[in-house]
Design an enzyme around this catalytic site. Structure first.
Site, PDB file in Angstrom:
ATOM      1  N   GLU A  94      -2.907   6.952   7.362  1.00 37.82           N
ATOM      2  CA  GLU A  94      -3.389   8.041   6.512  1.00 37.82           C
ATOM      3  C   GLU A  94      -4.635   8.652   7.127  1.00 37.82           C
ATOM      4  O   GLU A  94      -5.241   8.086   8.037  1.00 37.82           O
ATOM      5  CB  GLU A  94      -3.660   7.539   5.088  1.00 37.82           C
ATOM      6  CG  GLU A  94      -4.693   6.448   4.980  1.00 37.82           C
ATOM      7  CD  GLU A  94      -4.726   5.792   3.603  1.00 37.82           C
ATOM      8  OE1 GLU A  94      -3.751   5.915   2.831  1.00 37.82           O
ATOM      9  OE2 GLU A  94      -5.748   5.150   3.313  1.00 37.82           O
ATOM     10  N   GLU A 107      -6.640   1.726  -2.774  1.00 38.48           N
ATOM     11  CA  GLU A 107      -5.692   0.641  -3.012  1.00 38.48           C
ATOM     12  C   GLU A 107      -6.053  -0.049  -4.322  1.00 38.48           C
ATOM     13  O   GLU A 107      -7.141   0.151  -4.862  1.00 38.48           O
ATOM     14  CB  GLU A 107      -5.712  -0.378  -1.863  1.00 38.48           C
ATOM     15  CG  GLU A 107      -7.052  -1.082  -1.687  1.00 38.48           C
ATOM     16  CD  GLU A 107      -7.080  -2.004  -0.468  1.00 38.48           C
ATOM     17  OE1 GLU A 107      -6.098  -2.035   0.280  1.00 38.48           O
ATOM     18  OE2 GLU A 107      -8.094  -2.690  -0.284  1.00 38.48           O
ATOM     19  N   LYS A 118       0.817  -1.216   0.000  1.00 34.96           N
ATOM     20  CA  LYS A 118       0.000   0.000   0.000  1.00 34.96           C
ATOM     21  C   LYS A 118       0.854   1.271   0.000  1.00 34.96           C
ATOM     22  O   LYS A 118       0.436   2.316  -0.486  1.00 34.96           O
ATOM     23  CB  LYS A 118      -0.945  -0.006   1.200  1.00 34.96           C
ATOM     24  CG  LYS A 118      -2.091  -0.995   1.053  1.00 34.96           C
ATOM     25  CD  LYS A 118      -3.086  -0.862   2.182  1.00 34.96           C
ATOM     26  CE  LYS A 118      -4.343  -1.677   1.932  1.00 34.96           C
ATOM     27  NZ  LYS A 118      -4.135  -3.098   1.920  1.00 34.96           N
ATOM     28  N   ASN A 171     -14.813  -2.841   8.254  1.00 30.66           N
ATOM     29  CA  ASN A 171     -14.077  -2.600   6.998  1.00 30.66           C
ATOM     30  C   ASN A 171     -14.202  -3.744   5.996  1.00 30.66           C
ATOM     31  O   ASN A 171     -13.436  -3.816   5.045  1.00 30.66           O
ATOM     32  CB  ASN A 171     -12.594  -2.316   7.264  1.00 30.66           C
ATOM     33  CG  ASN A 171     -12.408  -1.090   8.130  1.00 30.66           C
ATOM     34  OD1 ASN A 171     -12.973  -0.043   7.856  1.00 30.66           O
ATOM     35  ND2 ASN A 171     -11.639  -1.219   9.192  1.00 30.66           N
ATOM     36  N   PHE A 177     -22.761  -6.749  14.540  1.00 30.57           N
ATOM     37  CA  PHE A 177     -23.113  -6.914  13.124  1.00 30.57           C
ATOM     38  C   PHE A 177     -22.534  -8.197  12.516  1.00 30.57           C
ATOM     39  O   PHE A 177     -22.468  -8.344  11.313  1.00 30.57           O
ATOM     40  CB  PHE A 177     -22.679  -5.704  12.282  1.00 30.57           C
ATOM     41  CG  PHE A 177     -23.329  -4.424  12.705  1.00 30.57           C
ATOM     42  CD1 PHE A 177     -24.697  -4.254  12.564  1.00 30.57           C
ATOM     43  CD2 PHE A 177     -22.584  -3.395  13.254  1.00 30.57           C
ATOM     44  CE1 PHE A 177     -25.317  -3.082  12.963  1.00 30.57           C
ATOM     45  CE2 PHE A 177     -23.198  -2.215  13.658  1.00 30.57           C
ATOM     46  CZ  PHE A 177     -24.571  -2.062  13.521  1.00 30.57           C
TER      47      PHE A 177
END
Length: 646
Positions: free
Chosen positions: A200, A288, A116, A235, A348
């Protein structure tokens, strides 16, 4: 084409590659771990070889064993879809020298885009929009805190070699940055064999939209439209669709052209995905590039008509692309739901393991595709991703695709493990989702207190009570007969009305049922409902019509005390159905006291204990970490529920 292809993967993606190979007349070799000996991909392939024990690092990522299988089976090509670490790359170069073709991009592109940090620098040079952040490797937790302060909170800490939501943490302060650094580096090391991290700026409330690219070895590259992947938890994507409701043709073209520019900059040749974050003003930032066939590729296949696996094999063999950019259509709309063996009521989706005691895919519903790597009797284990399947529906427009998805989810039979169908169904019928008003924060915003299942309206509650009561009566009538004749020849004449008491949630409802042929007239809350069905009790699916409204239900379980579980509108409801007399007597039954678990730390899922932070005799305060459990490649911190002594 190739004569024989080795698939260095498992599950639904291995099965997907085998299907295209069969269509192209290519023989296949599957690899598997010892626990996967009876897996579907092993049965589908022409040959199968065991490469080691259950942990992925010792089997599916064991390059020495895989190289040995390539030599032994004389495979001409290799399809890899696992996260590729540095050891793979040297082996790939070795394969090339032995005349083995890799189905995918060359090692330079994998190395550049798999890292990355390097990929972000390359993207900048290719004039692709990037997210502000630190472009180097973060050495330790102290440096992580310093960098995070410089960028400004919130920040995203993520594995340089990562993907699939593993090794990623959002940090809003110094303490979360230190904790995020520790967990992300450990997850990255165990999942990818590479613990390097980057940091980031975290873009709050974005959409996650990706562009599918396809390039050959002759300098040609295409973008195959976008996929909207904003519905996520931890994510990881949950629901995807193509196209996106958000993009206009200009933004789509701009994103597509930047994705192709990046592919050409690294001399990319194969199918790949360039992921972007898109803010509310349609500004987009490179996230990405995934140098593999993505889990969600079927939605692109549905709207373009291309077989991406076939295109990858053709490119690997050296053929130029068959299509020009102007040939790539957007035909209709496709939606994909990732069906997981997870309990959606816990964060979840916390992984569930077990054997699939009953399994039936909804392939009788039109325009439905199911990509799965399991079957009835398969085991969902702690070693691998808990995905059961990818359920894809297609329609001429979005409304049609979503309606079909609703029907497909209602007709999907999965028993033996917890699953997330209730959550998937709620997402696709939610007004915000239907309007296209979504972001990566959708789940926590719509369900701030966690997912609780479908909330019944008064009409739906009456429909469920009437259906459950009718089902109870059908059972009673069936139990009186054997092989079509009454069990007791001198039994009284047939009963035609029943007074019942149905317990649902916090309420107890009197229900009167009267039989008229194969239909029932049911009185609930002073209102009469007409319930009809074929009442095939041997089928896991029951199609019931209530006052003209068709519902597909599943009866999950029942017992002798009148307790029954029914899947209705995707959610499983627990009911107790008693006759009026039994209900009056039930108040004399002693109630079972609930177990006090406040002094116990019980893991919410099966997994491996990777760290213990305390020892007997230690004093701990509420919220303090006791241990870390790793399950299905994700690390979870277990904390004390109260202050006390270990």
């Amino acid at each position: 084409t190739f004569e024989k292809l080795l698939i260095a993967n498992r599950g639904e993606i291995a099965c997907r590659v085998i299907k295209t190979c069969k269509k192209m007349g290519i023989k296949t070799v599957a690899i598997h771990s010892d626990v996967d000996a009876n897996a579907v991909h092993v049965k589908m392939a022409d040959e199968a070889v065991c490469v080691g024990p259950a942990p992925t690092s010792k089997s599916y990522l064991n390059m020495d064993a895989i190289m040995e299988v390539i030599r032994k089976t004389r495979a001409q090509a290799v399809s890899l879809n696992v996260s590729i670490c540095c050891s793979f790359l040297s082996s790939l170069s070795l394969q090339a020298s032995e005349g083995v073709t890799f189905i995918g991009p060359d090692t330079h592109a994998i190395q550049a885009m798999g890292d990355k940090i390097e990929s972000k620098l390359l993207a900048k040079n290719a004039k692709v929009n990037t997210i502000p952040g630190f472009d180097g490797v973060v050495k330790d937790a102290d440096e992580a805190v310093r960098i995070a302060r410089e960028i400004g909170y919130p920040v995203m800490i993520k594995a340089s070699a990562g993907g699939g939501g593993k090794g990623m943490r959002i940090a809003w302060d110094d303490e979360e940055t230190r904790e995020g650094f520790r967990f992300s580096s450990q997850e990255a090391a165990s999942s990818f064999g590479d613990d390097r991290l980057l940091i980031e700026k975290f873009i709050d409330n974005p959409r996650h939209i990706e562009i599918q690219v396809l390039a050959d070895k002759h300098g040609n590259a295409l973008w195959l439209n976008e996929r909207e992947c904003s519905i996520q938890r931890r994510n990881q994507k949950v629901v995807e669709e193509a196209p996106s409701t958000f993009l206009d043709p200009e933004t789509r073209r701009a994103m597509g052209e930047q994705a192709v520019a990046l592919a050409k900059a690294v001399k990319y040749s194969s199918a790949g995905t360039v992921e972007f974050l898109v803010d509310s003003s349609k500004n987009f930032y490179f996230l990405e590039m995934n140098t593999r066939l993505q889990v969600e590729h079927p939605v692109t296949e549905c709207i373009t008509g291309l077989d991406l696996v076939q295109e990858m094999i053709r490119v690997a063999k050296g053929y130029p692309l068959r299509h020009k950019q102007a040939d790539i259509p957007i035909n209709g709309w496709a939606v994909e739901c990732r069906v997981y063996a997870e309990d959606p009521y816990k964060s979840f989706g916390l992984p569930s393991i077990g054997k699939l005691s009953q399994y039936q895919e909804p392939l009788h519903v039109p325009n439905v595709r199911v990509d799965s790597g399991i079957q009835q009797g398969s085991d969902i284990s702690i070693y691998y991703d808990p995905m059961i399947s990818k359920l894809i529906t297609y329609g001429s427009n979005r409304a049609e695709a979503l309606k079909r998805m609703e029907e497909a989810l209602d007709n999907y039979v999965i028993r033996g493990v917890a699953h997330n169908i209730s959550l998937l169904r709620e997402v696709i019928i939610h007004p915000r989702f239907v309007q296209g008003d979504i972001s990566t924060k959708f789940l926590p915003e719509v369900y701030p207190d966690g997912f609780k299942g479908h909330k019944l309206t008064d009409l739906e509650r009456r429909q469920l009570l009437a259906t459950a009561a009718s089902l109870y009566v059908v059972e009673q009538l069936r139990s009186q007969r054997f092989l079509g004749t009454p069990r007791i020849p001198i039994a009284k004449s047939k009963k035609s009305s029943w007074e019942l008491s149905v317990h649902l949630g916090d309420g107890i409802y009197p229900v009167a049922v009267s039989k008229d042929g194969s239909s029932f007239s049911v009185e609930v809350d002073g209102m009469k409902l007409n319930v009809t069905s074929e009442w095939n009790l041997a089928s896991p699916l029951l199609s019931v019509t209530i006052d003209g409204t068709q519902r597909t239900i599943q009866r999950i379980s029942r017992n002798a005390s009148g307790e029954t579980s029914i899947q209705f509108l995707g959610t499983v409801y627990k009911l107790q159905i008693l006759t009026k007399v039994a209900a009056e007597l039930s108040k004399y039954m002693p109630e079972k006291a609930a177990e006090d678990t406040s002094s116990i730390l019980r893991s919410p899922m099966p997994g491996t204990v990777v760290a213990v932070s305390v020892k007997p005799g230690d004093m701990v305060s509420e919220g303090q970490e006791i241990c870390v459990i790793e399950a299905m490649k994700m690390q979870n911190s277990m904390i004390a529920a109260k202050t006390g002594k270990v």
